[in-house]
Design a protein around this motif. Structure first.
Motif, PDB file in Angstrom:
ATOM      1  N   UNK A  68     -25.665 -13.297 -38.550  1.00 52.32           N
ATOM      2  CA  UNK A  68     -24.602 -12.653 -37.772  1.00 52.32           C
ATOM      3  C   UNK A  68     -24.955 -11.201 -37.448  1.00 52.32           C
ATOM      4  N   UNK A  69     -25.603 -10.532 -38.383  1.00 45.76           N
ATOM      5  CA  UNK A  69     -26.035  -9.151 -38.130  1.00 45.76           C
ATOM      6  C   UNK A  69     -27.104  -9.117 -37.045  1.00 45.76           C
ATOM      7  N   UNK A  70     -28.026 -10.054 -37.108  1.00 46.79           N
ATOM      8  CA  UNK A  70     -29.071 -10.153 -36.080  1.00 46.79           C
ATOM      9  C   UNK A  70     -28.443 -10.412 -34.713  1.00 46.79           C
ATOM     10  N   UNK A  71     -27.477 -11.320 -34.664  1.00 52.03           N
ATOM     11  CA  UNK A  71     -26.802 -11.640 -33.405  1.00 52.03           C
ATOM     12  C   UNK A  71     -26.067 -10.422 -32.855  1.00 52.03           C
ATOM     13  N   UNK A  72     -25.454  -9.651 -33.746  1.00 57.64           N
ATOM     14  CA  UNK A  72     -24.750  -8.427 -33.340  1.00 57.64           C
ATOM     15  C   UNK A  72     -25.721  -7.416 -32.729  1.00 57.64           C
ATOM     16  N   UNK A  73     -26.877  -7.278 -33.349  1.00 58.63           N
ATOM     17  CA  UNK A  73     -27.893  -6.350 -32.824  1.00 58.63           C
ATOM     18  C   UNK A  73     -28.357  -6.779 -31.440  1.00 58.63           C
ATOM     19  N   UNK A  74     -28.627  -8.067 -31.292  1.00 60.98           N
ATOM     20  CA  UNK A  74     -29.148  -8.592 -30.028  1.00 60.98           C
ATOM     21  C   UNK A  74     -28.128  -8.449 -28.907  1.00 60.98           C
ATOM     22  N   UNK A  75     -26.880  -8.804 -29.191  1.00 59.18           N
ATOM     23  CA  UNK A  75     -25.849  -8.829 -28.148  1.00 59.18           C
ATOM     24  C   UNK A  75     -25.324  -7.440 -27.790  1.00 59.18           C
ATOM     25  N   UNK A  76     -25.242  -6.535 -28.787  1.00 57.01           N
ATOM     26  CA  UNK A  76     -24.568  -5.255 -28.535  1.00 57.01           C
ATOM     27  C   UNK A  76     -25.437  -4.024 -28.790  1.00 57.01           C
ATOM     28  N   UNK A  77     -26.614  -4.222 -29.354  1.00 57.79           N
ATOM     29  CA  UNK A  77     -27.490  -3.087 -29.624  1.00 57.79           C
ATOM     30  C   UNK A  77     -27.023  -2.217 -30.763  1.00 57.79           C
TER      31      UNK A  77
END
Length: 710
Positions: free
Chosen positions: A129-138
């Motif tokens: 989920x943290x990785x997804x947050x980084x990818x989607x929102x920077x």
């Protein structure tokens, strides 16, 4: 600077005491939000001096938001009630926030200082989920799911929080960052949990992932998601269609690829207007001089023939090939899929439902296979979908431009097939009973114009038949209609229809469609009754063309409504079970897609009317024979193999038994192509007819054998 500590709690009597006792006395207030606890959580919190408030809406997010509204401090600190976060470090962390001029401080659990404080599955889920947050929102964070956050209360006046459950933690961080507030992060100790966990890794992982994607989509251009969804659908459909587009004319219904391709070649060679836009397939026309061999009675007039036009232009632009032969119907289907996608979005007012329904439609094996088959009847499906979609656009917008396009689409569809006329008729029947008070004026106009325009294009087709064959064309059309509409014993007919549906839909989608059919009338009829024309059209068609509907492609007009019924069933499950319903829908799409792929493989590679070596032989013969030197034997299947032979040879041929009975034809013959005598007595008798006339067997390929005239 006043500090408010907010602790959402649900049945946390084992952890609430240690959580509160760790909090420094200097904080302004401790607010425990009791979220329907059935134990002593609230009682313990009150004894320890915390302010206890109730939140009856169940959910972590609802509890936090209630606490935010109650808090009086300038600085908000959130903690979980399970004793895992270091409440004793609150003053130290608030000091860090102020000294570094931050608005928001995320307290990251990672890297873990105590390896036993979090199970491996949750570590994995947090990383994802943290990785997804980084990818989607920077957002630069090591822990997007941390429940310990420290921030200035003024932030809450600038952002709008929506989640009522676990996603609120990530939502708060992301929206703070996107709003331009100064965001920081520090690593904190994280202790083993006290009491039973309320978190379900799979369920909440899916919910948080879904929330992240939805949040990202809200920050995109409104057309971004529809366009991406449509591109995905077009890609999947094109990928599946590619297996058949360039295939040799050897699989079921490929006789029509050859027949209709031959008709278009004759247009090119002899002139489209010299042939009066008529379909001639009784021979290969080399040039205008070949027109002398035509008997007007040989024109095909059972159906309107303007469906040949797309392939005519493809042949002229890109040349003659298998892919350009099938390209016309493929492009028509692509256009209709785009129209249907946006029409469904109007009906459902939900992009996901529109995407789901269109995806199911393109996964149906019949949609893919007959969407790449140059069959005249199939053209009525994409044109009907275009007309239906334009009706939907007009119905919901009442813009005149859609009205005119709707009428124009009737000219397009009506010129391509008789079956198409059941769509404007179905729309007319729907409007006859429509009670929409906002569409009264438009309804009256359509009730008049739909039959008028349909009659006009119907009459145009009859005029074209008359120009080609005079009154004999009408007699020919009548006989064709009587044959295609003749009745058969109902039970036998129904068995054949069921087999055709299994072939075109696959069993999973077929039976889910049956369940969706009942749900449509029991649950969704009021909301989705406007899809009725898609249901009425195949019913009318089957009732009228009773015999025709038993063809392998005779149920293709059911494809859209079956896709809708399957989708309604999955929507029903999703609306009631949410996350699990979504998982179920994804599994159905995956399993159904696999079944469809296998059925498509059967269509393309196993349901054959010829073999690849048969076509290879035709290609080898192309430069070795002249016009009328080959005679093609008869077959028991009612298929016109002559179109395939002449399409590949680009030569005229004769047909058995005329080639054997007519002296002038017989003397020109050099070669006979017959079906392998081992296929049955009929074909053995056919071989003996040629042998008795002096032909000698010279070899066989897959299904064909070849005889040379001695």
């Amino acid at each position: 600077m006043k500090i408010s500590v907010i602790i959402p709690a649900y049945n946390e009597e084992k952890g609430i005491e240690s959580t509160i006792k760790r909090i420094p006395k200097e904080v302004f207030e401790i607010i425990v939000v009791d979220n329907n606890s059935a134990d002593k959580t609230a009682e313990i919190a009150k004894k320890l001096g915390a302010k206890v408030i109730k939140e009856t809406k169940q959910g972590y997010g609802y509890a936090l938001q209630k606490g935010f509204k109650t808090a009086q401090g300038d600085i908000i600190v959130t903690l979980d009630a399970d004793g895992q976060y270091p409440g004793e470090k609150i003053l130290e962390l608030v000091d860090y926030l102020i000294k570094n001029d931050l608005d928001f401080l995320n307290c990251s659990r990672f890297p873990l200082q105590n390896k036993n404080s979090l199970p491996f599955t949750r570590i994995l889920g947090n990383y994802f989920l943290t990785f997804l947050t980084k990818i989607l929102f920077g957002l630069k964070t090591n822990d997007s799911q941390s429940g310990m956050m420290i921030f200035k209360k003024e932030i809450l006046n600038k952002i709008k929080l929506e989640s009522g459950d676990m996603p609120l933690s990530q939502e708060l961080k992301i929206k703070t960052y996107l709003a331009g507030f100064k965001y920081g992060e520090v690593n904190i100790p994280y202790y083993p949990r006290q009491g039973e966990s309320k978190l379900f890794p799979l369920k909440h992982g899916i919910k948080n992932s879904k929330s992240l994607i939805e949040l990202k989509l809200k920050h995109l251009h409104p057309l971004f998601l529809p366009i991406v969804s449509l591109i995905f659908i077009i890609f999947i459909y094109s990928f599946l269609a590619s297996f058949n587009l360039n295939k040799q004319f050897i699989n079921v219904t490929s006789d029509v690829n050859g027949e209709n391709g031959l008709a278009v070649i004759n247009w090119l060679n002899a002139g489209i207007f010299n042939l009066k836009l008529g379909k001639y397939v009784n021979g290969y026309l080399e040039n205008k001089d070949s027109l002398k061999q035509i008997n007007p009675k040989d024109f095909y007039t059972h159906h309107p023939v303007f469906y040949l036009l797309p392939t005519y232009f493809l042949y002229k632009i890109f040349g003659i090939s298998e892919i350009t032969t099938r390209g016309g119907i493929f492009l028509m289907f692509l256009i209709s899929i785009i129209f249907l996608f946006f029409a469904l979005q109007k009906i459902f007012n939900n992009l996901f439902y529109s995407f789901l329904t269109t995806l199911i439609f393109i996964l149906l094996p019949g949609t893919v296979y007959y969407g790449t088959t140059f069959e005249l009847a199939v053209f009525s499906l994409p044109t009907a979908l275009i007309t239906f979609s334009l009706f939907i656009f007009y119905y919901f917008s009442k813009k005149q431009i859609y009205f005119y396009f709707l009428l124009a689409s009737i000219f397009l569809g009506g010129s391509m097939g008789w079956f198409y006329f059941f769509m404007p008729a179905s729309i007319w029947v729907y409007l006859l009973f429509d009670k929409n008070k906002n569409f009264i004026k438009e309804r009256k106009i359509l009730l008049i114009t739909l039959p008028l325009v349909s009659t006009l294009i119907f009459s145009f087709n009859l005029l074209h038949i008359y120009l080609l064959k005079r009154t004999y064309g009408f007699q020919d059309l009548k006989e064709a209609f009587l044959y295609r509409s003749q009745r058969a014993p109902f039970y036998n007919w129904l068995q054949v229809i069921y087999m055709r549906m299994q072939l075109n839909f696959n069993d999973l989608f077929l039976w889910l469609g049956v369940l969706g059919f009942f749900l449509y009338f029991l649950v969704y009829f009021k909301k989705c009754k406007i899809i009725s024309p898609l249901f009425l059209m195949p019913i009318f068609n089957t009732m009228v063309f009773y015999q025709w509907s038993t063809h392998p492609f005779g149920v293709v007009f059911f494809l859209p409504i079956v896709a809708i019924f399957v989708s309604l069933f999955l929507i029903f499950i999703y609306e009631r079970f949410k996350t699990y319903g979504l998982i179920f829908a994804l599994l159905i799409i995956l399993i159904g897609g696999i079944f469809s792929y296998k059925r498509l493989d059967y269509f393309i590679n196993k349901f054959l009317i010829l073999g690849p070596n048969d076509v290879a032989t035709l290609k080898n013969l192309k430069n070795q024979v002249n016009n009328n030197e080959i005679c093609l034997g008869q077959n028991q299947m009612g298929l016109y193999y002559g179109g395939i032979v002449m399409w590949y040879l680009r030569k005229n041929i004769y047909f058995s038994p005329d080639c054997l009975d007519d002296v002038n034809k017989f003397k020109n013959l050099k070669l006979a192509i017959i079906f392998n005598p081992q296929l049955g007595q009929f074909y053995l008798d056919e071989a003996n007819k040629f042998i008795s006339k002096g032909f000698k067997p010279i070899g066989c390929s897959d299904l064909w054998c070849y005889l040379s005239k001695q």
